[in-house]
Design an enzyme around this catalytic site. Structure first.
Site, PDB file in Angstrom:
ATOM      1  N   SER A   1      16.834  52.285  71.001  1.00 43.89           N
ATOM      2  CA  SER A   1      17.090  50.875  71.289  1.00 43.89           C
ATOM      3  C   SER A   1      17.138  50.629  72.799  1.00 43.89           C
ATOM      4  O   SER A   1      18.175  50.291  73.355  1.00 43.89           O
ATOM      5  CB  SER A   1      18.400  50.436  70.617  1.00 43.89           C
ATOM      6  OG  SER A   1      18.497  49.043  70.580  1.00 43.89           O
TER       7      SER A   1
ATOM      8  N   GLY B   1      20.693  55.122  73.494  1.00 39.75           N
ATOM      9  CA  GLY B   1      20.690  56.237  74.440  1.00 39.75           C
ATOM     10  C   GLY B   1      19.332  56.914  74.399  1.00 39.75           C
ATOM     11  O   GLY B   1      18.562  56.739  73.459  1.00 39.75           O
ATOM     12  N   LEU B   2      19.059  57.673  75.426  1.00 40.84           N
ATOM     13  CA  LEU B   2      17.775  58.368  75.517  1.00 40.84           C
ATOM     14  C   LEU B   2      17.580  59.347  74.366  1.00 40.84           C
ATOM     15  O   LEU B   2      18.559  59.805  73.766  1.00 40.84           O
ATOM     16  CB  LEU B   2      17.701  59.132  76.846  1.00 40.84           C
ATOM     17  CG  LEU B   2      17.682  58.292  78.118  1.00 40.84           C
ATOM     18  CD1 LEU B   2      17.812  59.190  79.348  1.00 40.84           C
ATOM     19  CD2 LEU B   2      16.414  57.452  78.196  1.00 40.84           C
TER      20      LEU B   2
ATOM     21  N   GLY C   1      22.130  62.808  71.699  1.00 38.68           N
ATOM     22  CA  GLY C   1      23.108  63.194  70.689  1.00 38.68           C
ATOM     23  C   GLY C   1      23.420  62.156  69.635  1.00 38.68           C
ATOM     24  O   GLY C   1      24.360  62.332  68.850  1.00 38.68           O
ATOM     25  N   LYS C   2      22.659  61.096  69.562  1.00 35.33           N
ATOM     26  CA  LYS C   2      22.946  60.008  68.624  1.00 35.33           C
ATOM     27  C   LYS C   2      22.968  60.488  67.173  1.00 35.33           C
ATOM     28  O   LYS C   2      23.936  60.265  66.453  1.00 35.33           O
ATOM     29  CB  LYS C   2      21.922  58.876  68.807  1.00 35.33           C
ATOM     30  CG  LYS C   2      21.929  58.261  70.197  1.00 35.33           C
ATOM     31  CD  LYS C   2      20.860  57.197  70.376  1.00 35.33           C
ATOM     32  CE  LYS C   2      19.449  57.699  70.207  1.00 35.33           C
ATOM     33  NZ  LYS C   2      18.992  58.674  71.218  1.00 35.33           N
TER      34      LYS C   2
END
Length: 179
Positions: free
Chosen positions: A85, A11-12, A16-17
């Site tokens: 990624s 995710g960008l 929130g990763k």
């Protein structure tokens, strides 16, 4: 021999990763599971400082993180990999090299949302031309959304607490499936 479940995030920046990984980790540890977080920023700052943000360097960084997962796989029950990624190729390689116990988790938040959050100030720097290769923002560094992720966390819509709960339940479901 233990073989951990690997949850490969994508995710960008600002989706929130890391927030979700750090919130779910203690919940799983309280339930008796060992959890390792291989955070993209941390790994890059400690181990892969020689790599830049060209497509080739990003793919190499992702490959080296796959190798770290393999290295620690027998020491933990669960590995979270919160990295941008951005390339489909790298995520397919992670699944191919890590096998059926590797899950692609898509943190869905559009560019407008992550730009408003701008947790690390990267989008402001990109707007001010201080950064010219910000993934998903700069035309030279595209983000390729997953075509068929194993699980989607809608952080662009759901509040953090909901995203954390959904992901926690998903991880528990996968643990039960692979016992």
């Amino acid at each position: 021999m233990k073989e951990s479940l690997v949850f490969w995030f994508t995710g960008l920046s600002g989706s929130g990763k890391t927030t979700v990984a750090e919130a779910v980790k203690p919940l799983l540890e309280k339930a008796g599971y060992s959890v390792l977080i291989l955070d993209g920023d941390d790994v890059r700052n400690r181990l892969h400082v020689n790599l830049g943000f060209s497509e080739e360097d990003i793919k190499m960084n992702n490959y080296l993180i796959i190798e770290l997962c393999k290295k620690y796989r027998d020491k933990y029950d669960i590995i979270f990999v919160p990295v941008i990624s951005p390339y489909i190729y790298s995520r397919k390689e992670a699944k191919r090299l890590l096998g059926k116990k590797c899950f692609e988790i898509y943190f869905s938040a559009d560019l407008e949302t992550v730009m408003k959050r701008d947790v690390k100030g990267l989008y402001t720097k990109a707007k001010n031309n201080e950064i010219n290769n910000l993934i998903g923002y700069s035309p030279s560094n595209k983000y390729e959304p997953p075509q068929n992720p194993d699980f989607v966390i809608s952080t662009g819509v759901d509040p953090a607490e909901i995203s954390i709960t959904h992901f926690h339940h998903y991880v528990l479901f996968q643990i039960k499936n692979y016992k």
